[in-house]
Write a protein that holds these residues in place. Structure first.
Motif, mmCIF file in Angstrom:
data_model
loop_
_atom_site.group_PDB
_atom_site.id
_atom_site.type_symbol
_atom_site.label_atom_id
_atom_site.label_comp_id
_atom_site.label_asym_id
_atom_site.label_seq_id
_atom_site.Cartn_x
_atom_site.Cartn_y
_atom_site.Cartn_z
ATOM 1 N N ALA A 156 14.358 39.122 130.579
ATOM 2 C CA ALA A 156 14.747 40.419 131.124
ATOM 3 C C ALA A 156 13.522 41.224 131.541
ATOM 4 O O ALA A 156 13.503 41.848 132.619
ATOM 5 C CB ALA A 156 15.572 41.190 130.100
ATOM 6 N N ARG A 178 15.228 47.525 127.972
ATOM 7 C CA ARG A 178 15.868 46.501 128.798
ATOM 8 C C ARG A 178 17.274 46.147 128.320
ATOM 9 O O ARG A 178 17.976 45.386 128.988
ATOM 10 C CB ARG A 178 15.027 45.199 128.813
ATOM 11 C CG ARG A 178 13.640 45.388 129.347
ATOM 12 C CD ARG A 178 13.461 44.959 130.794
ATOM 13 N NE ARG A 178 14.520 45.256 131.693
ATOM 14 C CZ ARG A 178 14.460 46.200 132.652
ATOM 15 N NH1 ARG A 178 13.400 46.986 132.764
ATOM 16 N NH2 ARG A 178 15.451 46.355 133.486
ATOM 17 N N VAL A 200 20.082 43.570 129.954
ATOM 18 C CA VAL A 200 20.909 42.856 128.990
ATOM 19 C C VAL A 200 21.923 43.836 128.421
ATOM 20 O O VAL A 200 21.548 44.923 127.968
ATOM 21 C CB VAL A 200 20.065 42.256 127.844
ATOM 22 C CG1 VAL A 200 20.961 41.567 126.820
ATOM 23 C CG2 VAL A 200 19.037 41.273 128.396
#
Length: 486
Positions: free
Chosen positions: A267, A300, A274
């Motif tokens: 990611a 993320r 995510v």
């Protein structure tokens, strides 16, 4: 003819009256309201004096209308009790339909909690205290991301219980996980995203939410270590991934530590997002629950939790800890949607969490579902020797591996014939039934769904269904239940 409102004794009546003949019009309008079903049997009507004052007609006019409809049998009255509707409502066009028979179905579908165990008394007490203590300012429309009081409570709870790293300002409260996923997907689409990777086995409803936002769904294989993260690098046009890291639904695997690190590295390297669906992360029975994936990369990962499993789906509240860079865009999408959870419900949940009633409820539920899981294992071992219960000792469901040659559809069909709701693993396959690489036959056994007094009956129906489909040989008498699972 004019429309008039009668507002007396706490009852509003919409009646069409004319100035020339108010008596006839009132009689016709009231008769139509009763016979047409707008006023139900047992409804108490305003007194003749109050109704006359509201409609601007003589009291004798109202009394005469009441007397006429009472003579026809539509109304009844008694001194000191007033006047009320007596006859069951009917219409001239169609007789009332007989009620549909209610089937007492047993339920072993996955991911469903026992709603009969909802803590009604403590929730009601929290609701009373929240309503009594809330200042007027907290009863307005509020922040589109959710009430500040609940967001503070959740931030503290999630940090303590799931290791989530988030400030209250980066939390959003939604009407269930589906709304949170929809908001995130619309933000991604507005930013130019094209596709979202999903675990091959998962909820079809989640895939529909993703597609409704204009994004492509890309299934990725799962195994006994969870999502096969290594395959993400070879997938073009994937800008996000939806994962059930703590307890894969429905296969029951946990995302392995090495794959957790690999996922957040992917990611960070690609700029992807995510979405971590932590739907039952508080329910681990073999050891302490693994912390949230979000803690490895708060910038993320969108962490998603819900009150549905610990309390009940009817609460209708979920939450997301989102990267700060997404907060403003999520607020914009929330305003555009015009949807937000009711504020009193949020204040009630905040009180429930702050008073540690949520912790107590989770502990009770954890003990109950642990007992049910162990009882299911006992029944499988004793009465279905051709089957195996696989997956982690966690959550509200287990995966029952069927013998070779016994198709899922045969078992779910036999279950339906016995009044048992049950789903096969193939029902959750994003690649479609019979697609290459499909897992061997399994059924998903949701031991959380039945109320306690129906749990043994549900297990007996499961044994009968599997045996009738050819699995496990002849059903054998099982061991007696050790106490009654709650």
């Amino acid at each position: 003819m004019t429309d008039s409102w009668a507002n007396s004794s706490g009852l509003d009546l919409h009646l069409a009256l004319g100035a020339a003949r108010p008596g006839r019009d009132l009689e016709a309008a009231l008769r139509e309201a009763v016979t047409g079903g707008r006023i139900a049997p047992g409804t108490r009507l305003p007194s003749s004096r109050a109704l006359a004052a509201d409609l601007g007609v003589a009291r004798n006019t109202v009394s005469a209308v009441y007397a006429q409809l009472a003579a026809e049998g539509w109304l009844a009255s008694r001194v000191g009790a007033g006047t009320w509707v007596t006859r069951p409502t009917t219409t001239a066009s169609a007789p009332p339909a007989p009620p549909e028979p209610v089937r007492d179905l047993l339920d072993l579908r996955g991911g469903i909690p026992d709603a009969s165990a909802f803590p009604r008394a403590t929730w009601a007490a929290s609701a009373r205290r929240a309503a009594a203590d809330a200042p007027a300012a907290h009863l307005g429309y509020g922040d589109p991301l959710g009430d500040a009081v609940l967001r503070r409570s959740l931030a503290a709870y999630l940090a303590r219980v799931r290791g989530v790293r988030s400030e209250p300002g980066s939390l959003v409260v939604t009407h269930g996980f589906g709304e949170l996923l929809a908001l995130v997907c619309r933000v991604l689409a507005a930013r130019g995203a094209r596709g979202v990777a999903v675990e091959r086995y998962g909820h079809a409803a989640h895939r529909e939410v993703i597609e409704a936002a204009g994004l492509r769904v890309v299934p990725v294989a799962v195994d006994d270590e969870g999502l096969d993260v290594g395959r993400l690098a070879a997938l073009p046009g994937v800008d996000a991934v939806l994962v059930t890291a703590a307890h894969q639904f429905p296969t029951g695997a946990a995302l392995a530590p090495a794959r957790r690190r690999e996922l957040v590295a992917w990611a960070a390297g690609t700029g992807a997002l995510v979405v971590e669906d932590d739907y039952d992360g508080e329910f681990r029975y073999d050891r302490r629950a693994v912390g949230a994936l979000q803690a490895l990369a708060p910038d993320r990962v969108v962490y998603a939790g819900t009150a549905s499993k610990a309390l009940a789906p009817g609460i209708g509240l979920a939450w997301g800890a989102v990267p700060p860079a997404l907060v403003d865009d999520l607020a914009r999408e929330r305003r555009r949607s015009g949807v937000r959870p009711d504020r009193l419900g949020q204040l009630t949940l905040a009180r429930f969490v702050d008073d540690h009633e949520y912790d107590r409820t989770v502990r009770r539920r954890r003990a109950d579902y642990r007992d049910r899981r162990r009882r299911l294992q006992e029944v499988v071992d004793a009465r279905l020797p051709g089957c195996r219960l696989v997956g982690m000792d966690a959550g509200l469901h287990g995966l029952l591996a069927l013998p070779v040659g016994v198709p899922e559809r045969a078992v779910t069909g036999a279950a339906a014939a016995r009044g048992l709701r049950l789903a096969g693993l193939g029902d959750f396959d994003a690649a479609g039934p019979g697609a290459p690489g499909a897992a061997p036959p399994h059924v998903v056994v949701g031991y959380g769904a039945p109320p306690g007094h129906r749990f043994e009956a549900a297990l007996a129906a499961l044994v009968d269904a599997v045996s009738a489909a050819g699995g496990g040989g002849a059903a054998r008498p099982g061991p007696p239940a050790r106490g009654r699972p709650r």
